[in-house]
Write a protein that holds these residues in place. Structure first.
Motif, mmCIF file in Angstrom:
data_model
loop_
_atom_site.group_PDB
_atom_site.id
_atom_site.type_symbol
_atom_site.label_atom_id
_atom_site.label_comp_id
_atom_site.label_asym_id
_atom_site.label_seq_id
_atom_site.Cartn_x
_atom_site.Cartn_y
_atom_site.Cartn_z
ATOM 1 N N THR A 26 59.432 -47.323 -2.027
ATOM 2 C CA THR A 26 60.824 -46.924 -1.834
ATOM 3 C C THR A 26 61.415 -46.394 -3.137
ATOM 4 O O THR A 26 62.546 -45.925 -3.162
ATOM 5 N N GLU A 27 60.643 -46.478 -4.183
ATOM 6 C CA GLU A 27 61.001 -45.881 -5.474
ATOM 7 C C GLU A 27 59.809 -45.033 -5.881
ATOM 8 O O GLU A 27 58.717 -45.557 -6.086
ATOM 9 N N GLN A 34 62.085 -38.518 -10.228
ATOM 10 C CA GLN A 34 62.110 -39.906 -9.754
ATOM 11 C C GLN A 34 63.203 -40.067 -8.704
ATOM 12 O O GLN A 34 64.299 -39.526 -8.834
ATOM 13 N N GLN A 35 62.881 -40.811 -7.666
ATOM 14 C CA GLN A 35 63.777 -40.951 -6.534
ATOM 15 C C GLN A 35 63.787 -42.393 -6.056
ATOM 16 O O GLN A 35 62.730 -43.005 -5.886
ATOM 17 N N ASP A 36 64.970 -42.923 -5.850
ATOM 18 C CA ASP A 36 65.132 -44.253 -5.269
ATOM 19 C C ASP A 36 65.642 -44.052 -3.848
ATOM 20 O O ASP A 36 66.758 -43.578 -3.645
ATOM 21 N N TRP A 38 66.375 -46.332 -1.819
ATOM 22 C CA TRP A 38 67.370 -47.351 -1.512
ATOM 23 C C TRP A 38 68.629 -47.068 -2.320
ATOM 24 O O TRP A 38 68.957 -47.748 -3.275
ATOM 25 N N ARG A 39 69.374 -46.051 -1.909
ATOM 26 C CA ARG A 39 70.598 -45.660 -2.599
ATOM 27 C C ARG A 39 71.815 -46.423 -2.085
ATOM 28 O O ARG A 39 72.862 -46.409 -2.719
ATOM 29 N N LYS A 71 66.654 -54.525 -4.439
ATOM 30 C CA LYS A 71 66.148 -53.856 -5.649
ATOM 31 C C LYS A 71 65.570 -54.870 -6.641
ATOM 32 O O LYS A 71 64.564 -54.591 -7.297
ATOM 33 N N ARG A 74 62.196 -55.846 -5.237
ATOM 34 C CA ARG A 74 61.242 -54.747 -5.434
ATOM 35 C C ARG A 74 60.735 -54.715 -6.880
ATOM 36 O O ARG A 74 59.540 -54.562 -7.119
ATOM 37 N N ARG A 78 56.922 -55.319 -8.003
ATOM 38 C CA ARG A 78 56.192 -54.320 -8.799
ATOM 39 C C ARG A 78 55.566 -54.976 -10.033
ATOM 40 O O ARG A 78 54.407 -54.743 -10.363
#
Length: 195
Positions: A26-27, A34-36, A38-39, A71, A74, A78
């Protein structure tokens, strides 16, 4: 790359073959790309729904807490998964706090002529939903074959996957995404060198 990561508009791909690794995905992206995914709490709820996890319908402060806690979970996942891949010891204290939300009891269910045990918990809630994710991470850490936990080999991709292929030679997060991009790049290189 950002546009190739979106199977649905703004949705994280579910291509990892393991819930814990799909959560890491999701990240995605590297550097400026880079894209998340879960905004917002709504994005987290949509992702949980796509994964068949019911978080109820939190609103207000509970929705804000869902986004923040998802977040945090997550990031902890990670760290633990990366440490496990590197053969290092991780601290499971934070993950265990999320697992504590998994209060459940065994219940005997009699379907057709065959009884079986299932676990039932409290009503759906954000804490319980994150507990389900924490359990997937804990199960991967404790029982997963980490020779099958991989990151995509495409140099611009950081997506993770669990290689469940028969030959265990999966290289790409998705053949439709990075695998085809790699094949196209090789084809272009061959054509340039042959011209």
């Amino acid at each position: 790359m950002a546009d190739t990561l979106q199977p649905e508009a703004g949705a994280a791909p579910l291509i990892a073959d393991h819930l814990a690794l799909d959560m890491l995905n999701t990240e995605a992206g590297v550097g400026d790309a880079q894209q998340d995914f879960w905004r917002s709490s709504h994005a987290v709820l949509d992702w949980l729904t796509r994964c068949d996890i019911d978080a109820g319908q939190p609103s207000g402060p509970a929705a804000d807490a869902l986004l923040r806690d998802a977040k945090v979970l997550r990031a902890a996942a990670r760290d633990l998964i990366t440490r496990r891949m590197e053969g290092e010891k991780g601290d499971p204290a934070l993950l265990n706090r999320y697992l504590a939300a998994m209060v459940s009891a065994p219940v005997l269910v009699w379907d057709e002529a065959q009884p079986h045990l299932v676990r039932q918990g409290e009503a759906p809630s954000p804490a319980r939903a994150l507990g389900v994710l924490a359990e997937a991470v804990a199960t991967l850490l404790a029982e997963g074959d980490f020779t099958l936990v991989r990151q995509c080999e495409h140099p611009e991709c950081v997506l993770w996957f669990y290689d469940r292929t028969k030959s265990h030679r999966r290289r790409w997060c998705s053949m439709a995404l990075c695998g085809n991009r790699h094949k196209a790049a090789q084809f272009r290189a061959r054509n340039r060198s042959g011209a």
